[in-house]
Design an enzyme around this catalytic site. Structure first.
Site, PDB file in Angstrom:
ATOM      1  N   GLY A  66      10.838 -12.777 -98.051  1.00 21.37           N
ATOM      2  CA  GLY A  66      10.196 -13.848 -98.791  1.00 21.37           C
ATOM      3  C   GLY A  66      11.166 -14.390 -99.818  1.00 21.37           C
ATOM      4  O   GLY A  66      12.215 -13.782-100.078  1.00 21.37           O
ATOM      5  N   GLN A  71      13.802 -18.333-107.539  1.00 22.84           N
ATOM      6  CA  GLN A  71      14.988 -17.582-107.109  1.00 22.84           C
ATOM      7  C   GLN A  71      16.124 -18.500-106.683  1.00 22.84           C
ATOM      8  O   GLN A  71      17.267 -18.053-106.573  1.00 22.84           O
ATOM      9  CB  GLN A  71      14.635 -16.633-105.952  1.00 22.84           C
ATOM     10  N   CYS A 119      14.863  -6.624-103.535  1.00 22.46           N
ATOM     11  CA  CYS A 119      14.701  -8.038-103.875  1.00 22.46           C
ATOM     12  C   CYS A 119      16.071  -8.709-103.791  1.00 22.46           C
ATOM     13  O   CYS A 119      17.069  -8.137-104.235  1.00 22.46           O
ATOM     14  CB  CYS A 119      14.142  -8.167-105.290  1.00 22.46           C
ATOM     15  N   LEU A 120      16.089  -9.919-103.232  1.00 20.27           N
ATOM     16  CA  LEU A 120      17.362 -10.641-103.113  1.00 20.27           C
ATOM     17  C   LEU A 120      17.947 -10.964-104.484  1.00 20.27           C
ATOM     18  O   LEU A 120      19.148 -11.203-104.604  1.00 20.27           O
ATOM     19  CB  LEU A 120      17.165 -11.926-102.308  1.00 20.27           C
ATOM     20  N   HIS A 161       4.694  -9.161-104.257  1.00 16.96           N
ATOM     21  CA  HIS A 161       6.082  -9.245-104.747  1.00 16.96           C
ATOM     22  C   HIS A 161       6.479 -10.709-104.946  1.00 16.96           C
ATOM     23  O   HIS A 161       7.027 -11.078-106.004  1.00 16.96           O
ATOM     24  CB  HIS A 161       7.016  -8.556-103.737  1.00 16.96           C
ATOM     25  N   GLU A 162       6.198 -11.561-103.943  1.00 14.98           N
ATOM     26  CA  GLU A 162       6.625 -12.961-104.039  1.00 14.98           C
ATOM     27  C   GLU A 162       5.862 -13.694-105.143  1.00 14.98           C
ATOM     28  O   GLU A 162       6.441 -14.498-105.883  1.00 14.98           O
ATOM     29  CB  GLU A 162       6.447 -13.681-102.690  1.00 14.98           C
ATOM     30  N   HIS A 165       7.137 -13.146-108.649  1.00 15.78           N
ATOM     31  CA  HIS A 165       8.288 -13.978-109.030  1.00 15.78           C
ATOM     32  C   HIS A 165       7.838 -15.219-109.794  1.00 15.78           C
ATOM     33  O   HIS A 165       8.481 -15.643-110.763  1.00 15.78           O
ATOM     34  CB  HIS A 165       9.066 -14.424-107.787  1.00 15.78           C
TER      35      HIS A 165
HETATM   36 NI    NI Z   1      12.083 -10.655-104.725  1.00 18.32          NI
END
Ligand code: NI
Length: 208
Positions: A66, A71, A119-120, A161-162, A165
């Site tokens: 995701g 981000q 997480c990216l 999680h998404e 953000h």
């Molecule tokens: Ni993330």
């Protein structure tokens, strides 16, 4: 990879190919801002559609499950989710490409499970966080049509999680035992087998 970079939405695409954007990393203040809602009348504008295409392209290029708009430096409440043969998370149940604009998550019970997340925007680290097992997700899709779905199990963790953000939260904020933090390599060596056992029972209970 050119074919995968094409963002073919679940609702009749194709859309533009999207451009892979640089992903912000923890420490960047944009990741800590509460993102702004997108007015319904702005969802189908070229700017928002391009943002969504860029999110999909960037998520796929980075093998993410995701990606949220902040981000890639845009503090707007939109995120994309897709899980399909993901090399970062081979154990995750499939989630078709989903675009969530202005999502709202409501827990449907007090049940929680201990998830292990990466997480990216948090390079190299994974850790254990508690997530609701059953949630309701309300949002608008990329054509401003309402989404109202119930999600259970491991996939519920991905949605939480998404959406975190968009409120300026990263998974590390929810790690209650910092001793569970590990690099991906050390996770594979010391934690993965136990975690996969938990995942198997969760998927057996809640399916996809
Ligand atoms: Ni993330």
């Amino acid at each position: 990879m050119a074919e995968r970079a094409l963002s073919r939405g679940a609702h009749g695409g194709p859309y533009g190919p999207g451009q892979v954007q640089p992903i912000l990393h923890i420490g960047d203040p944009v990741l800590r801002q509460v993102a702004s809602p997108i007015p319904t009348s702005r969802i189908e504008t070229p700017a928002t559609q391009k943002l969504i295409d860029d999110l999909v392209a960037t998520m796929r290029a980075a093998s993410g499950a995701g990606l949220a708009a902040n981000q890639i430096g845009v503090s707007k409440r939109v995120c994309v989710i897709e899980v399909k043969d993901n090399p970062r998370y081979p154990y995750k149940p499939t989630i078709p490409l989903t675009v969530l604009v202005n999502p709202v998550i409501t827990p449907l019970s007090d049940e929680a499970f201990e998830n292990n997340e990466g997480c990216l925007s948090v390079s190299g680290l994974r850790g254990n966080v508690m997530r609701h097992v059953r949630i309701r997700v309300q949002a608008l899709d990329r054509h401003a049509r309402p989404i109202d779905v119930k999600i259970s199990g491991l996939s519920a963790g991905t949605f939480q999680h998404e959406c975190d953000h968009l409120d300026g939260l990263l998974f590390v904020d929810r790690v209650t035992d910092t001793r569970t933090l590990a690099t991906w390599e050390q996770f594979a060596l010391h934690q993965r087998d136990e975690y996969l056992e938990r995942v198997r029972s969760l998927v057996a209970l809640y399916g996809q």
